[in-house]
Design a protein around this motif. Sequence first.
Motif, PDB file in Angstrom:
ATOM      1  N   SER A 225       0.806  -1.216   0.000  1.00 36.14           N
ATOM      2  CA  SER A 225       0.000   0.000   0.000  1.00 36.14           C
ATOM      3  C   SER A 225       0.840   1.267   0.000  1.00 36.14           C
ATOM      4  N   ALA A 226       2.119   1.148   0.377  1.00 35.99           N
ATOM      5  CA  ALA A 226       3.019   2.304   0.347  1.00 35.99           C
ATOM      6  C   ALA A 226       3.809   2.379  -0.949  1.00 35.99           C
ATOM      7  N   GLY A 227       3.588   1.435  -1.844  1.00 32.51           N
ATOM      8  CA  GLY A 227       4.292   1.433  -3.131  1.00 32.51           C
ATOM      9  C   GLY A 227       5.603   0.696  -3.113  1.00 32.51           C
ATOM     10  N   ALA A 228       5.970   0.035  -2.022  1.00 37.10           N
ATOM     11  CA  ALA A 228       7.224  -0.719  -1.963  1.00 37.10           C
ATOM     12  C   ALA A 228       7.083  -2.000  -2.778  1.00 37.10           C
ATOM     13  N   ALA A 229       8.131  -2.335  -3.537  1.00 39.55           N
ATOM     14  CA  ALA A 229       8.092  -3.467  -4.460  1.00 39.55           C
ATOM     15  C   ALA A 229       8.764  -4.695  -3.867  1.00 39.55           C
ATOM     16  N   THR A 230       8.175  -5.860  -4.149  1.00 40.92           N
ATOM     17  CA  THR A 230       8.780  -7.150  -3.821  1.00 40.92           C
ATOM     18  C   THR A 230       8.956  -7.934  -5.108  1.00 40.92           C
ATOM     19  N   TRP A 231      10.196  -8.350  -5.384  1.00 43.55           N
ATOM     20  CA  TRP A 231      10.527  -9.073  -6.609  1.00 43.55           C
ATOM     21  C   TRP A 231      10.673 -10.560  -6.293  1.00 43.55           C
ATOM     22  N   GLN A 232      10.083 -11.421  -7.140  1.00 39.72           N
ATOM     23  CA  GLN A 232      10.208 -12.865  -7.008  1.00 39.72           C
ATOM     24  C   GLN A 232      10.489 -13.475  -8.369  1.00 39.72           C
ATOM     25  N   ASP A 233      11.329 -14.509  -8.400  1.00 34.28           N
ATOM     26  CA  ASP A 233      11.619 -15.223  -9.638  1.00 34.28           C
ATOM     27  C   ASP A 233      10.574 -16.310  -9.838  1.00 34.28           C
ATOM     28  N   LYS A 234       9.803 -16.205 -10.908  1.00 31.97           N
ATOM     29  CA  LYS A 234       8.762 -17.177 -11.224  1.00 31.97           C
ATOM     30  C   LYS A 234       8.989 -17.776 -12.609  1.00 31.97           C
ATOM     31  N   SER A 235      10.249 -17.949 -12.978  1.00 30.92           N
ATOM     32  CA  SER A 235      10.592 -18.411 -14.320  1.00 30.92           C
ATOM     33  C   SER A 235      10.071 -19.822 -14.583  1.00 30.92           C
ATOM     34  N   ALA A 236       9.664 -20.055 -15.814  1.00 30.23           N
ATOM     35  CA  ALA A 236       9.279 -21.399 -16.232  1.00 30.23           C
ATOM     36  C   ALA A 236      10.492 -22.310 -16.188  1.00 30.23           C
ATOM     37  N   SER A 237      10.256 -23.570 -15.938  1.00 29.93           N
ATOM     38  CA  SER A 237      11.356 -24.527 -15.838  1.00 29.93           C
ATOM     39  C   SER A 237      11.005 -25.805 -16.577  1.00 29.93           C
ATOM     40  N   ALA A 238      11.998 -26.672 -16.725  1.00 27.84           N
ATOM     41  CA  ALA A 238      11.759 -27.958 -17.365  1.00 27.84           C
ATOM     42  C   ALA A 238      10.749 -28.776 -16.575  1.00 27.84           C
ATOM     43  N   ALA A 239      10.720 -28.585 -15.266  1.00 27.40           N
ATOM     44  CA  ALA A 239       9.763 -29.308 -14.437  1.00 27.40           C
ATOM     45  C   ALA A 239       8.325 -28.932 -14.770  1.00 27.40           C
ATOM     46  N   ASP A 240       8.129 -27.719 -15.322  1.00 31.60           N
ATOM     47  CA  ASP A 240       6.799 -27.288 -15.741  1.00 31.60           C
ATOM     48  C   ASP A 240       6.412 -27.854 -17.095  1.00 31.60           C
ATOM     49  N   GLY A 241       7.343 -28.558 -17.725  1.00 30.34           N
ATOM     50  CA  GLY A 241       7.102 -29.050 -19.076  1.00 30.34           C
ATOM     51  C   GLY A 241       7.381 -28.028 -20.145  1.00 30.34           C
ATOM     52  N   CYS A 242       7.974 -26.899 -19.763  1.00 31.18           N
ATOM     53  CA  CYS A 242       8.281 -25.852 -20.731  1.00 31.18           C
ATOM     54  C   CYS A 242       9.618 -26.155 -21.399  1.00 31.18           C
ATOM     55  N   PRO A 243       9.672 -26.214 -22.713  1.00 32.93           N
ATOM     56  CA  PRO A 243      10.888 -26.666 -23.392  1.00 32.93           C
ATOM     57  C   PRO A 243      12.080 -25.749 -23.205  1.00 32.93           C
ATOM     58  N   GLN A 244      11.851 -24.454 -22.949  1.00 28.69           N
ATOM     59  CA  GLN A 244      13.002 -23.584 -22.766  1.00 28.69           C
ATOM     60  C   GLN A 244      13.693 -23.826 -21.440  1.00 28.69           C
ATOM     61  N   GLY A 245      12.950 -24.258 -20.409  1.00 29.40           N
ATOM     62  CA  GLY A 245      13.535 -24.669 -19.155  1.00 29.40           C
ATOM     63  C   GLY A 245      14.473 -23.664 -18.521  1.00 29.40           C
ATOM     64  N   SER A 246      14.251 -22.386 -18.745  1.00 33.20           N
ATOM     65  CA  SER A 246      15.060 -21.327 -18.136  1.00 33.20           C
ATOM     66  C   SER A 246      16.536 -21.413 -18.512  1.00 33.20           C
ATOM     67  N   THR A 247      16.854 -22.021 -19.635  1.00 30.77           N
ATOM     68  CA  THR A 247      18.258 -22.121 -20.059  1.00 30.77           C
ATOM     69  C   THR A 247      18.493 -21.551 -21.449  1.00 30.77           C
ATOM     70  N   THR A 248      17.451 -21.352 -22.233  1.00 33.89           N
ATOM     71  CA  THR A 248      17.597 -20.916 -23.621  1.00 33.89           C
ATOM     72  C   THR A 248      16.915 -19.569 -23.822  1.00 33.89           C
ATOM     73  N   SER A 249      17.612 -18.634 -24.452  1.00 26.11           N
ATOM     74  CA  SER A 249      16.993 -17.347 -24.735  1.00 26.11           C
ATOM     75  C   SER A 249      17.398 -16.877 -26.113  1.00 26.11           C
ATOM     76  N   LEU A 250      16.464 -16.850 -27.024  1.00 25.77           N
ATOM     77  CA  LEU A 250      16.669 -16.307 -28.361  1.00 25.77           C
ATOM     78  C   LEU A 250      15.631 -15.208 -28.560  1.00 25.77           C
ATOM     79  N   ASP A 251      15.895 -14.060 -27.971  1.00 25.79           N
ATOM     80  CA  ASP A 251      14.979 -12.927 -28.004  1.00 25.79           C
ATOM     81  C   ASP A 251      13.709 -13.220 -27.208  1.00 25.79           C
ATOM     82  N   PRO A 252      13.698 -12.981 -25.898  1.00 18.87           N
ATOM     83  CA  PRO A 252      12.517 -13.255 -25.077  1.00 18.87           C
ATOM     84  C   PRO A 252      11.457 -12.171 -25.220  1.00 18.87           C
ATOM     85  N   ILE A 253      10.218 -12.556 -24.963  1.00 21.20           N
ATOM     86  CA  ILE A 253       9.109 -11.606 -24.998  1.00 21.20           C
ATOM     87  C   ILE A 253       8.034 -12.085 -24.025  1.00 21.20           C
ATOM     88  N   LEU A 254       7.289 -11.155 -23.449  1.00 21.78           N
ATOM     89  CA  LEU A 254       6.212 -11.484 -22.518  1.00 21.78           C
ATOM     90  C   LEU A 254       5.003 -10.618 -22.840  1.00 21.78           C
TER      91      LEU A 254
END
Length: 604
Positions: A225-254
């Motif tokens: 409520s005061a505008g303070a930010a909390t950052w967390q890493d929520k990257s996709a991983s191989a365990a999620d079945g995502c093929p990039q598995g947080s190891t490959t980056s060829l121009d990322p986009i979200l």
Amino acid sequence: MTLLSALRLHHARSRGRLAVGLLALVAGTLPSAAADAATPASGSVSDTAPATTWSAGPFAVPNVSGTAGTVSCGTAQPCDDYALKVSVPAGYDAGHSLRIDIRWPDSAADFDLYVLGADGREVAASASSSDPETVLLPAVPASYTVRVVPYAPLGDSFTGTASLITAPVDPPPSTATPPTYANSRAPEGIANAHNAGEPSIGVDRASGAAMFQAYTSTLKVTYDSAGAATWQDKSASAADGCPQGSTTSLDPILFTDPVTHRTFESQLAGKTALTCYTDDDGETWTPTGGSGINSGVDHQTIGGGPFAPGGGPGALTSYPNAVYYCSQDIADASCAVSRDGGLTYGPAVPMYSLLDCGGLHGHVKVAPDGTVYVPNKGCGGNQAVAVSEDNGLTWTVRKNPSSTPGDSDPSVGTGAGGTVYMGYQNSDGTPRIAVSHDKGKTWLYDQNVGAALGIKNVVFPAVTAGDDNRAAFAFLGTTTGGNYQDPAFQGVWHLYVATTYDGGRSWVTADATPTDPVQKGSICTGGTTCGNDRNLLDFIDVTTDAQGRVLAAYADGCTGTCATGGAQNYDALASIARQSSGKTLYGAYDAVVSGKHKKPGGSH
């Protein structure tokens, strides 16, 4: 720099010219012929004689040396040099510019334009696939060499024109109180916190979480409520079945859909994409088909929004919105649509060919009525939008005739009623934005939104909109003029945000990082030709939350002692500037948000 960026065969000034390069190779098989030198070899412009012309050619031998870095000139690599002198009184540049154009008859050919100062350094360039190639320079006393390079001449000649033109008169800046911004940065415990070039950002308007993507990391940022930010890493991983598995980056986009709250994270992989989506802000991820059949090899973008009613097939599942994947290929750029929430895509459909526009393009945006926009920085001498009104079945290129090609990709934001705002870096380096009420067929109120603050150069335009008459235009800017890609450039860069509350008739521009530079010195956008100043890569991003606060994602390139007066350190620290006061992009929340923070929630 991503792996693909390191492998690109793009031109030093305009990536995405592989097809033109192929034409150049074909042209290289033609018999060698001596080109006619510039006629005349020199000329001048002044306040009393404001124009001069020359011509040269024909050229049969291509010069593609610029693809490897600095252009080389010689017998085997022809160039044409024209000596241009500018004689004007002091202060003439306050209302005038020097415009240089080169044109040629065959649209399949391609020439590049470079302007060198008296010391031989490059001060401006236009090296796209556009005809004409155009540069704008301040109208000051100077001596230049105008160098034309036959990149893919196909036996053609060119005509050059240099003229002193009256700068367009901008409307007065908005009298609105400029919003202010609070900046937060990823903590040291976040993986790749300092490898955040080319960030994307979206906001889940149900939870209020901002989703930030750069390299292989997807970060969730929440605000109290005061505008303070909390950052967390929520990257996709191989365990999620995502093929990039947080190891490959060829121009990322979200991309986060503001209506469905689904966030897509994508990594480019040749003619396909490695894509996952999350419906719970990164707690779980679902792998998808990634992209359409025969999608392009570079510079992908993902976006989404409503299907256009009556514009072709609509949703095939309960997921209500379309998802678009667009990318550049060898001879064109294409876009594929998903009708099942991003799980699978139909075949990619060309948006334009390289005979229409340069290969690279900005981020895809979908208006509330389902119209789809993909902006481009160079389409036949102007910047433009590729537009689809039938759910991606067909596309039309619509130019902004007031614009000239730039080095950074333009950006589009669409208001609640369909008004389109296109922000761009003009060829003179200034930040300009125009408005369309007819889906890009005509453009209004085109203006420089940096003049009031003395901004001379910008990179990385990014636009978002809320109510139909409200939009924000973020960019990195400096008050130093000249060639900002020269390693000797001495500018200091900040993040700026311009905001309109009257439909683009006027804008108020604020420095969102007033006490902390984002970069010192040069910022190179030339791909593999760059040095350390390539740290920020090619773009930033901007979005809004449920209350219309503006959030701009950027990589902070000047950290530690650099930020307090020390030397530039070429960092790329994940950062967000979040609006902390002032009117937002949703008028209904002005009284709630202005001057204080309110915990995000709800939807709009």
